[in-house]
Design a protein around this motif. Structure first.
Motif, PDB file in Angstrom:
ATOM      1  N   CYS A 147       0.857  -1.195   0.000  1.00 27.25           N
ATOM      2  CA  CYS A 147       0.000   0.000   0.000  1.00 27.25           C
ATOM      3  C   CYS A 147       0.882   1.231   0.000  1.00 27.25           C
ATOM      4  O   CYS A 147       1.893   1.268   0.694  1.00 27.25           O
ATOM      5  N   ILE A 148       0.462   2.239  -0.725  1.00 28.06           N
ATOM      6  CA  ILE A 148       1.216   3.496  -0.737  1.00 28.06           C
ATOM      7  C   ILE A 148       0.251   4.662  -0.519  1.00 28.06           C
ATOM      8  O   ILE A 148      -0.874   4.627  -1.006  1.00 28.06           O
ATOM      9  N   LEU A 149       0.716   5.634   0.238  1.00 31.05           N
ATOM     10  CA  LEU A 149      -0.133   6.793   0.555  1.00 31.05           C
ATOM     11  C   LEU A 149       0.715   8.054   0.726  1.00 31.05           C
ATOM     12  O   LEU A 149       1.765   8.024   1.356  1.00 31.05           O
ATOM     13  N   THR A 150       0.222   9.142   0.157  1.00 32.16           N
ATOM     14  CA  THR A 150       0.680  10.470   0.548  1.00 32.16           C
ATOM     15  C   THR A 150      -0.508  11.123   1.242  1.00 32.16           C
ATOM     16  O   THR A 150      -1.608  11.105   0.692  1.00 32.16           O
ATOM     17  N   GLN A 155      -0.332  15.922  -1.056  1.00 32.71           N
ATOM     18  CA  GLN A 155      -0.406  15.334  -2.397  1.00 32.71           C
ATOM     19  C   GLN A 155      -0.120  16.360  -3.495  1.00 32.71           C
ATOM     20  O   GLN A 155      -0.189  17.561  -3.268  1.00 32.71           O
ATOM     21  N   ARG A 156       0.218  15.831  -4.668  1.00 33.81           N
ATOM     22  CA  ARG A 156       0.525  16.616  -5.869  1.00 33.81           C
ATOM     23  C   ARG A 156       1.727  17.536  -5.674  1.00 33.81           C
ATOM     24  O   ARG A 156       1.786  18.628  -6.236  1.00 33.81           O
ATOM     25  N   LYS A 157       2.676  17.070  -4.872  1.00 33.26           N
ATOM     26  CA  LYS A 157       3.915  17.835  -4.704  1.00 33.26           C
ATOM     27  C   LYS A 157       5.132  16.961  -5.024  1.00 33.26           C
ATOM     28  O   LYS A 157       6.253  17.301  -4.657  1.00 33.26           O
ATOM     29  N   GLY A 158       4.867  15.797  -5.619  1.00 35.92           N
ATOM     30  CA  GLY A 158       5.973  14.931  -6.020  1.00 35.92           C
ATOM     31  C   GLY A 158       6.409  13.910  -4.990  1.00 35.92           C
ATOM     32  O   GLY A 158       7.332  13.128  -5.237  1.00 35.92           O
ATOM     33  N   GLY A 160       4.675  11.304  -3.768  1.00 36.07           N
ATOM     34  CA  GLY A 160       4.291   9.953  -4.197  1.00 36.07           C
ATOM     35  C   GLY A 160       5.338   9.404  -5.167  1.00 36.07           C
ATOM     36  O   GLY A 160       5.776   8.256  -5.056  1.00 36.07           O
ATOM     37  N   HIS A 161       5.741  10.256  -6.093  1.00 32.16           N
ATOM     38  CA  HIS A 161       6.780   9.886  -7.053  1.00 32.16           C
ATOM     39  C   HIS A 161       8.075   9.500  -6.332  1.00 32.16           C
ATOM     40  O   HIS A 161       8.719   8.505  -6.666  1.00 32.16           O
ATOM     41  N   SER A 185      -5.374   1.656  -7.140  1.00 35.11           N
ATOM     42  CA  SER A 185      -6.464   2.639  -7.144  1.00 35.11           C
ATOM     43  C   SER A 185      -6.284   3.532  -8.372  1.00 35.11           C
ATOM     44  O   SER A 185      -5.236   3.512  -9.027  1.00 35.11           O
ATOM     45  N   LEU A 187      -5.800   6.697  -8.400  1.00 35.25           N
ATOM     46  CA  LEU A 187      -4.667   7.598  -8.127  1.00 35.25           C
ATOM     47  C   LEU A 187      -3.346   6.847  -8.175  1.00 35.25           C
ATOM     48  O   LEU A 187      -2.332   7.377  -8.632  1.00 35.25           O
ATOM     49  N   SER A 191      -0.315   7.694 -10.901  1.00 28.79           N
ATOM     50  CA  SER A 191       1.001   8.005 -10.343  1.00 28.79           C
ATOM     51  C   SER A 191       2.054   7.020 -10.855  1.00 28.79           C
ATOM     52  O   SER A 191       3.166   7.426 -11.215  1.00 28.79           O
ATOM     53  N   ASN A 194       2.799   7.586 -14.585  1.00 29.75           N
ATOM     54  CA  ASN A 194       3.665   8.744 -14.718  1.00 29.75           C
ATOM     55  C   ASN A 194       5.108   8.378 -14.347  1.00 29.75           C
ATOM     56  O   ASN A 194       6.053   8.735 -15.056  1.00 29.75           O
ATOM     57  N   LYS A 265       8.965  21.412 -12.541  1.00 26.61           N
ATOM     58  CA  LYS A 265       8.086  21.511 -11.366  1.00 26.61           C
ATOM     59  C   LYS A 265       8.871  21.681 -10.065  1.00 26.61           C
ATOM     60  O   LYS A 265       8.307  22.079  -9.050  1.00 26.61           O
ATOM     61  N   TYR A 267      10.216  19.426  -8.074  1.00 22.25           N
ATOM     62  CA  TYR A 267       9.979  18.450  -7.000  1.00 22.25           C
ATOM     63  C   TYR A 267      11.303  17.913  -6.454  1.00 22.25           C
ATOM     64  O   TYR A 267      12.315  17.873  -7.161  1.00 22.25           O
TER      65      TYR A 267
HETATM   66  N1  ACO Z   1      -4.693  13.514 -10.707  1.00 23.65           N
HETATM   67  C1  ACO Z   1      -3.963  13.453 -11.836  1.00 23.65           C
HETATM   68  N2  ACO Z   1      -2.676  13.034 -11.867  1.00 23.65           N
HETATM   69  C2  ACO Z   1      -2.121  12.658 -10.704  1.00 23.65           C
HETATM   70  C3  ACO Z   1      -2.822  12.690  -9.480  1.00 23.65           C
HETATM   71  C4  ACO Z   1      -4.158  13.166  -9.513  1.00 23.65           C
HETATM   72  N3  ACO Z   1      -4.897  13.274  -8.395  1.00 23.65           N
HETATM   73  N4  ACO Z   1      -2.018  12.267  -8.493  1.00 23.65           N
HETATM   74  C5  ACO Z   1      -0.846  11.955  -9.070  1.00 23.65           C
HETATM   75  N5  ACO Z   1      -0.896  12.180 -10.411  1.00 23.65           N
HETATM   76  C6  ACO Z   1       0.189  11.982 -11.375  1.00 23.65           C
HETATM   77  C7  ACO Z   1       0.564  13.353 -11.941  1.00 23.65           C
HETATM   78  O1  ACO Z   1       1.200  13.152 -13.184  1.00 23.65           O
HETATM   79  C8  ACO Z   1       1.550  13.806 -10.891  1.00 23.65           C
HETATM   80  O2  ACO Z   1       2.390  14.848 -11.326  1.00 23.65           O
HETATM   81  P1  ACO Z   1       1.842  16.376 -11.234  1.00 23.65           P
HETATM   82  O3  ACO Z   1       1.163  16.542  -9.916  1.00 23.65           O
HETATM   83  O4  ACO Z   1       3.068  17.212 -11.357  1.00 23.65           O
HETATM   84  O5  ACO Z   1       0.884  16.542 -12.369  1.00 23.65           O
HETATM   85  C9  ACO Z   1       2.340  12.543 -10.671  1.00 23.65           C
HETATM   86  O6  ACO Z   1       1.363  11.495 -10.719  1.00 23.65           O
HETATM   87  C10 ACO Z   1       3.119  12.498  -9.376  1.00 23.65           C
HETATM   88  O7  ACO Z   1       2.256  12.830  -8.324  1.00 23.65           O
HETATM   89  P2  ACO Z   1       2.799  12.958  -6.835  1.00 23.65           P
HETATM   90  O8  ACO Z   1       2.583  14.368  -6.364  1.00 23.65           O
HETATM   91  O9  ACO Z   1       4.166  12.425  -6.756  1.00 23.65           O
HETATM   92  O10 ACO Z   1       1.803  11.948  -6.087  1.00 23.65           O
HETATM   93  P3  ACO Z   1       1.167  12.118  -4.654  1.00 23.65           P
HETATM   94  O11 ACO Z   1       2.190  12.514  -3.658  1.00 23.65           O
HETATM   95  O12 ACO Z   1      -0.041  12.967  -4.746  1.00 23.65           O
HETATM   96  O13 ACO Z   1       0.793  10.599  -4.301  1.00 23.65           O
HETATM   97  C11 ACO Z   1      -0.666   8.730  -4.316  1.00 23.65           C
HETATM   98  C12 ACO Z   1       0.145   9.713  -5.174  1.00 23.65           C
HETATM   99  C13 ACO Z   1       0.252   8.074  -3.304  1.00 23.65           C
HETATM  100  C14 ACO Z   1      -1.276   7.667  -5.204  1.00 23.65           C
HETATM  101  C15 ACO Z   1      -1.764   9.571  -3.614  1.00 23.65           C
HETATM  102  O14 ACO Z   1      -2.667  10.036  -4.574  1.00 23.65           O
HETATM  103  C16 ACO Z   1      -2.546   8.818  -2.555  1.00 23.65           C
HETATM  104  O15 ACO Z   1      -2.075   8.634  -1.442  1.00 23.65           O
HETATM  105  N6  ACO Z   1      -3.796   8.420  -2.866  1.00 23.65           N
HETATM  106  C17 ACO Z   1      -4.678   7.768  -1.893  1.00 23.65           C
HETATM  107  C18 ACO Z   1      -4.220   6.361  -1.614  1.00 23.65           C
HETATM  108  C19 ACO Z   1      -4.034   5.548  -2.883  1.00 23.65           C
HETATM  109  O16 ACO Z   1      -4.895   5.527  -3.746  1.00 23.65           O
HETATM  110  N7  ACO Z   1      -2.880   4.875  -2.977  1.00 23.65           N
HETATM  111  C20 ACO Z   1      -2.562   3.992  -4.090  1.00 23.65           C
HETATM  112  C21 ACO Z   1      -3.294   2.711  -3.932  1.00 23.65           C
HETATM  113  S1  ACO Z   1      -2.620   1.424  -4.966  1.00 23.65           S
HETATM  114  C22 ACO Z   1      -1.366   0.714  -4.016  1.00 23.65           C
HETATM  115  O17 ACO Z   1      -1.280   1.048  -2.857  1.00 23.65           O
HETATM  116  C23 ACO Z   1      -0.406  -0.239  -4.640  1.00 23.65           C
END
Ligand code: ACO
Ligand code: ZN
Length: 281
Positions: A147-150, A155-158, A160-161, A185, A187, A191, A194, A265, A267
């Motif tokens: 499982c992964i979570l930000t 969120q959207r600050k890099g 997760g990447h 999921s 999201l 991610s 990307n 960006k 990040y």
């Molecule tokens: N909408 C569109 N593109 C997105 C989104 C979004 N909401 N989130 C991430 N991306 C893409 C974009 O290209 C983004 O770059 P940008 O923001 O410059 O456009 C790129 O991914 C990198 O995004 P990060 O900022 O690095 O990602 P973030 O820190 O927001 O974390 C995560 C992503 C972990 C999936 C987060 O959305 C989250 O915690 N979601 C809830 C829990 C979840 O769904 N976890 C994944 C379940 S699957 C598993 O666990 C294996």
């Protein structure tokens, strides 16, 4: 374990100085989940019923950072490896917190088999939780993330990447290939897509001479399926209709422009040399 119907009543989690709207129900004990608000210690993740209890806890909680071993530090970002067997309360609290933002079912109590990689950002008031991923200790599958979570506030600050990049760094250090646990999921999928696309852009931009999917897997720690899907995403895989073989088409200019757009960006970037870690045995 079944989330009780009351669980949906937690609408807001008070985390440090933030108030975060929840997305899903989580199976907190009923005396907590029947309330609209839940109060968390941002360091030990203990959950509480009221602002008063949280305030009192804040005065006496000795923690100012996640538990476990700090295995990565670069600038203000640290990553802690937390063993579910050694820190069961923290890890259960972490899983419950994550469930508030994860639609699919996650584990809550059987944390023994997992390691938790907790990313935190340091400032003068402590080392603050940003996000995490969990990973099976002895994965017979190729799952390198369970499982992964930000946290939504970050969120959207890099980040997760950065977490995904870190998960592949561990996988490469283990000398393995890995892929996140399915299903992803929505999201998670955007991610990862990307991340995979960018990773191959960096790789292909710098390639001179021949390559293969196998070589790309070894370089990145990605599985062949994920490499191929990223190549398709980049329109970098072409199939000769006559010989029915595949060839790579490497458009360096396009790869560079994707990289430039990402890097503009600003990040935080992973520094692989900042990892101090030996694989779990
Ligand atoms: N909408 C569109 N593109 C997105 C989104 C979004 N909401 N989130 C991430 N991306 C893409 C974009 O290209 C983004 O770059 P940008 O923001 O410059 O456009 C790129 O991914 C990198 O995004 P990060 O900022 O690095 O990602 P973030 O820190 O927001 O974390 C995560 C992503 C972990 C999936 C987060 O959305 C989250 O915690 N979601 C809830 C829990 C979840 O769904 N976890 C994944 C379940 S699957 C598993 O666990 C294996
Ligand atoms: Zn605490």
């Amino acid at each position: 374990l079944r989330a009780s119907s009351h669980a949906s009543m937690i609408k807001c989690v008070h985390f440090g100085n933030y108030q975060i709207d929840t997305w899903y129900a989580a199976p907190y004990p009923e005396e907590y989940s029947r309330n609209r608000n839940l109060y968390l210690c941002e360091f030990c993740l203990k959950y509480m019923n009221s602002e008063f209890v949280q305030w009192r806890h804040r005065l006496k909680c000795p923690h100012k950072n996640p538990p476990g071993d700090e295995i990565y530090r670069e600038g203000t970002i640290s990553i802690f490896e937390v063993d579910g067997r050694k820190q069961p309360a923290y890890c259960q609290n972490l899983c419950l917190l994550a469930k508030l933002f994860l639609g699919s079912k996650t584990l809550y109590y059987d944390v023994d088999q997992f390691l938790f990689y907790v990313m935190a950002e340091y400032n003068e008031t402590g080392c603050h939780f940003v996000g995490y991923f969990s990973k099976e200790k002895r994965s017979t599958s190729s799952n390198n993330v369970s499982c992964i979570l930000t946290l939504p506030i970050h969120q959207r600050k890099g980040y997760g990447h950065l977490l995904i990049d870190f998960s592949y760094l561990l996988t490469r250090t283990e000398g393995r290939l890995g892929s996140p646990e399915k299903p992803l999921s929505d999201l998670g999928l955007v991610s990862y897509r990307n991340y995979w696309k960018l990773t191959l852009c960096y790789l292909l931009r710098d390639i001179h001479g021949g390559t293969s999917v196998t070589a790309m897997c070894d370089e990145t720690g990605m599985t062949p399926d994920d490499v191929i899907s990223a190549l398709e995403n980049l329109h970098a895989l072409i199939r000769d209709p006559i010989t029915k073989t595949y060839a790579f088409r490497i458009d360096r200019e396009m790869m560079q422009s994707i990289i430039d757009k990402w890097e503009s960006k600003g990040y935080v970037k992973l520094n692989p040399r900042a990892l101090v870690w030996v694989p779990f045995v």
